[in-house]
Design a protein around this motif. Structure first.
Motif, PDB file in Angstrom:
ATOM      1  N   PRO A  44     -31.421  26.373  38.193  1.00 33.94           N
ATOM      2  CA  PRO A  44     -32.389  26.995  39.106  1.00 33.94           C
ATOM      3  C   PRO A  44     -33.835  26.907  38.656  1.00 33.94           C
ATOM      4  CG  PRO A  44     -30.932  28.639  38.111  1.00 33.94           C
ATOM      5  CD  PRO A  44     -30.384  27.309  37.736  1.00 33.94           C
ATOM      6  N   HIS A  45     -34.094  26.745  37.342  1.00 33.36           N
ATOM      7  CA  HIS A  45     -35.497  26.642  36.928  1.00 33.36           C
ATOM      8  C   HIS A  45     -36.052  25.239  37.114  1.00 33.36           C
ATOM      9  CE1 HIS A  45     -33.205  25.568  33.254  1.00 33.36           C
ATOM     10  NE2 HIS A  45     -34.169  24.672  33.128  1.00 33.36           N
ATOM     11  N   LEU A  46     -35.231  24.295  37.546  1.00 34.88           N
ATOM     12  CA  LEU A  46     -35.716  22.937  37.817  1.00 34.88           C
ATOM     13  C   LEU A  46     -36.293  22.908  39.226  1.00 34.88           C
ATOM     14  CD1 LEU A  46     -35.984  19.945  37.045  1.00 34.88           C
ATOM     15  CD2 LEU A  46     -33.645  19.596  37.860  1.00 34.88           C
ATOM     16  N   THR A  47     -37.627  22.922  39.298  1.00 32.05           N
ATOM     17  CA  THR A  47     -38.317  22.908  40.595  1.00 32.05           C
ATOM     18  C   THR A  47     -39.343  21.779  40.568  1.00 32.05           C
ATOM     19  OG1 THR A  47     -40.215  24.310  40.047  1.00 32.05           O
ATOM     20  CG2 THR A  47     -38.167  25.464  40.610  1.00 32.05           C
ATOM     21  N   SER A  48     -40.139  21.699  41.633  1.00 30.62           N
ATOM     22  CA  SER A  48     -41.132  20.621  41.703  1.00 30.62           C
ATOM     23  C   SER A  48     -42.264  20.813  40.691  1.00 30.62           C
ATOM     24  CB  SER A  48     -41.717  20.534  43.111  1.00 30.62           C
ATOM     25  OG  SER A  48     -42.456  21.705  43.390  1.00 30.62           O
ATOM     26  N   CYS A 214     -35.074  13.358  45.879  1.00 28.29           N
ATOM     27  CA  CYS A 214     -35.469  14.764  45.769  1.00 28.29           C
ATOM     28  C   CYS A 214     -36.993  14.817  45.663  1.00 28.29           C
ATOM     29  CB  CYS A 214     -34.812  15.456  44.573  1.00 28.29           C
ATOM     30  SG  CYS A 214     -35.325  14.798  42.981  1.00 28.29           S
ATOM     31  N   THR A 215     -37.505  16.020  45.577  1.00 26.34           N
ATOM     32  CA  THR A 215     -38.951  16.215  45.485  1.00 26.34           C
ATOM     33  C   THR A 215     -39.532  15.520  44.244  1.00 26.34           C
ATOM     34  OG1 THR A 215     -40.667  17.907  45.200  1.00 26.34           O
ATOM     35  CG2 THR A 215     -38.553  18.406  44.239  1.00 26.34           C
ATOM     36  N   ASP A 216     -40.796  15.170  44.309  1.00 24.39           N
ATOM     37  CA  ASP A 216     -41.506  14.796  43.082  1.00 24.39           C
ATOM     38  C   ASP A 216     -41.448  15.992  42.132  1.00 24.39           C
ATOM     39  OD1 ASP A 216     -42.315  12.413  44.198  1.00 24.39           O
ATOM     40  OD2 ASP A 216     -44.383  13.046  44.551  1.00 24.39           O
ATOM     41  N   ILE A 217     -41.320  15.708  40.847  1.00 25.61           N
ATOM     42  CA  ILE A 217     -41.373  16.792  39.863  1.00 25.61           C
ATOM     43  C   ILE A 217     -42.656  16.615  39.059  1.00 25.61           C
ATOM     44  CG2 ILE A 217     -40.227  17.845  37.871  1.00 25.61           C
ATOM     45  CD1 ILE A 217     -37.566  16.811  39.085  1.00 25.61           C
ATOM     46  N   ILE A 218     -43.553  17.564  39.219  1.00 17.39           N
ATOM     47  CA  ILE A 218     -44.845  17.508  38.542  1.00 17.39           C
ATOM     48  C   ILE A 218     -44.677  18.143  37.170  1.00 17.39           C
ATOM     49  CG2 ILE A 218     -47.281  18.236  38.660  1.00 17.39           C
ATOM     50  CD1 ILE A 218     -46.332  16.334  40.954  1.00 17.39           C
ATOM     51  N   ARG A 219     -44.768  17.305  36.151  1.00 14.84           N
ATOM     52  CA  ARG A 219     -44.531  17.799  34.775  1.00 14.84           C
ATOM     53  C   ARG A 219     -45.875  18.096  34.114  1.00 14.84           C
ATOM     54  NH1 ARG A 219     -43.113  15.072  29.218  1.00 14.84           N
ATOM     55  NH2 ARG A 219     -45.135  14.197  29.736  1.00 14.84           N
ATOM     56  N   CYS A 243     -42.425  12.929  37.805  1.00 17.59           N
ATOM     57  CA  CYS A 243     -41.076  12.369  37.699  1.00 17.59           C
ATOM     58  C   CYS A 243     -40.557  12.162  39.124  1.00 17.59           C
ATOM     59  CB  CYS A 243     -40.153  13.308  36.930  1.00 17.59           C
ATOM     60  SG  CYS A 243     -38.478  12.674  36.814  1.00 17.59           S
ATOM     61  N   MET A 244     -40.186  10.924  39.412  1.00 14.61           N
ATOM     62  CA  MET A 244     -39.655  10.578  40.740  1.00 14.61           C
ATOM     63  C   MET A 244     -38.206  10.147  40.572  1.00 14.61           C
ATOM     64  SD  MET A 244     -43.033   8.382  41.555  1.00 14.61           S
ATOM     65  CE  MET A 244     -43.347   8.269  39.794  1.00 14.61           C
ATOM     66  N   VAL A 245     -37.322  10.694  41.390  1.00  6.68           N
ATOM     67  CA  VAL A 245     -35.902  10.326  41.268  1.00  6.68           C
ATOM     68  C   VAL A 245     -35.501   9.536  42.508  1.00  6.68           C
ATOM     69  CG1 VAL A 245     -33.567  11.129  40.800  1.00  6.68           C
ATOM     70  CG2 VAL A 245     -35.520  12.486  40.004  1.00  6.68           C
TER      71      VAL A 245
END
Ligand SMILES: C[S@@+](CC[C@H](N)C(=O)[O-])C[C@H]1O[C@@H](n2cnc3c(N)ncnc32)[C@H](O)[C@@H]1O
Length: 258
Positions: A44-48, A214-219, A243-245
């Motif tokens: 659950p803590h994995l968000t965009s 999925c959404t882009d993940i802004i790290r 991060c793009m999946v």
């Protein structure tokens, strides 16, 4: 209550708005992340918006371009792949995460003579359900003393041609439904100006027949060496990479080039 653990506060380090001395201390600024909706995610803590104050004990933090392993770990826990590959492994961060999770991982790099941009180097005998890749951001940082190293590409066009071949190689090495996660950042090049490498990544991935799953993940780039430098020029600092999946469709689309 659970939301509080999903979206903690984070600290972004920001120089005082009107610096008076080059050695002026950093002033921490706190921003609050938006709440994430509850859902059935295993992570659950994995968000965009992705931040982790500790990089984790994976890879070698002193390796140039090293990325923390926690994002990789969260993606593996979310997607649950069984065979992983990291074709631009650097100090082996992804391999270390896989070791911890007990997952088999093929880990290669140009430093061992493996050229991820060469179609013959990716073995077609083995296909993967997850490829993690953290390529060179063109020549922002230099890696191997080898002209095949992406960071040694003499021009942007040359880089994009070879980077596109790398993405096509990866797409072919995926099982149907397999995922390709690419961590990439935009940056300002000394002669080209701003280079939108995340946009190019998507363009090249779609052209290779992949779809974003999925959404882009802004790290957030906590701990980046550039954040401590002082520049004379004016610019808007980039404090993240993306991060793009992507996913190889289960049934290859008509005309797709996978
Ligand atoms: C951003 S670094 C990866 C760092 C890694 N994620 C870590 O945590 O240590 C990019 C890596 O890509 C490798 N590389 C560049 N061009 C390559 C190529 N053509 N084939 C394979 N690896 C390449 C570089 O040697 C470097 O180790």
């Amino acid at each position: 209550m659970q939301h509080k653990t999903i979206n903690p506060f984070y600290a972004a380090r920001l120089r005082h708005s009107v610096p008076t001395r080059p050695d002026e201390p950093f002033a921490p600024v706190y921003a609050r992340l938006p709440l994430a909706p509850r859902n059935a995610s295993r992570v659950p803590h994995l968000t965009s918006l992705y931040h982790f104050h500790r990089a984790g004990d994976y890879g070698d933090r002193s390796y140039p371009g090293n990325c923390g392993g926690n994002l990789i770990k969260d993606l593996l826990l979310y997607f649950r792949p069984t065979l992983i590959c990291d074709p631009m492994a650097g100090s082996g961060t992804c391999r270390d995460v896989c070791d911890e999770l007990g997952l088999p991982c093929y880990s290669w790099d140009i430093h061992q003579g493996f050229d991820a941009c060469d179609p013959t180097d990716f073995s077609m005998e083995e296909t993967f359900d997850f490829i993690w890749s953290h390529p060179a951001y063109w020549r922002q940082k230099l890696y191997a003393d080898d002209p095949r190293d992406l960071s040694r590409s003499p021009t942007l066009e040359h880089f994009l041609r070879r980077y596109g071949q790398f993405i096509r190689n990866s797409a072919r090495a995926l099982k149907p439904g397999g995922k390709l996660a690419i961590l990439m950042g935009d940056y300002s090049d000394r002669t080209e100006g701003f280079v939108p490498l995340t946009w190019h990544t998507k363009r090249l991935a779609f052209a290779a027949g992949l779809r974003q799953c999925c959404t882009d993940i802004i790290r957030f780039s906590h701990g980046a060496s550039s954040s401590r430098k002082v520049y004379r020029s004016s610019f808007i600092p980039g404090l993240h990479d993306t991060c793009m999946v992507f996913e190889r469709p289960i049934t290859s689309q008509k005309g797709g080039r996978v």
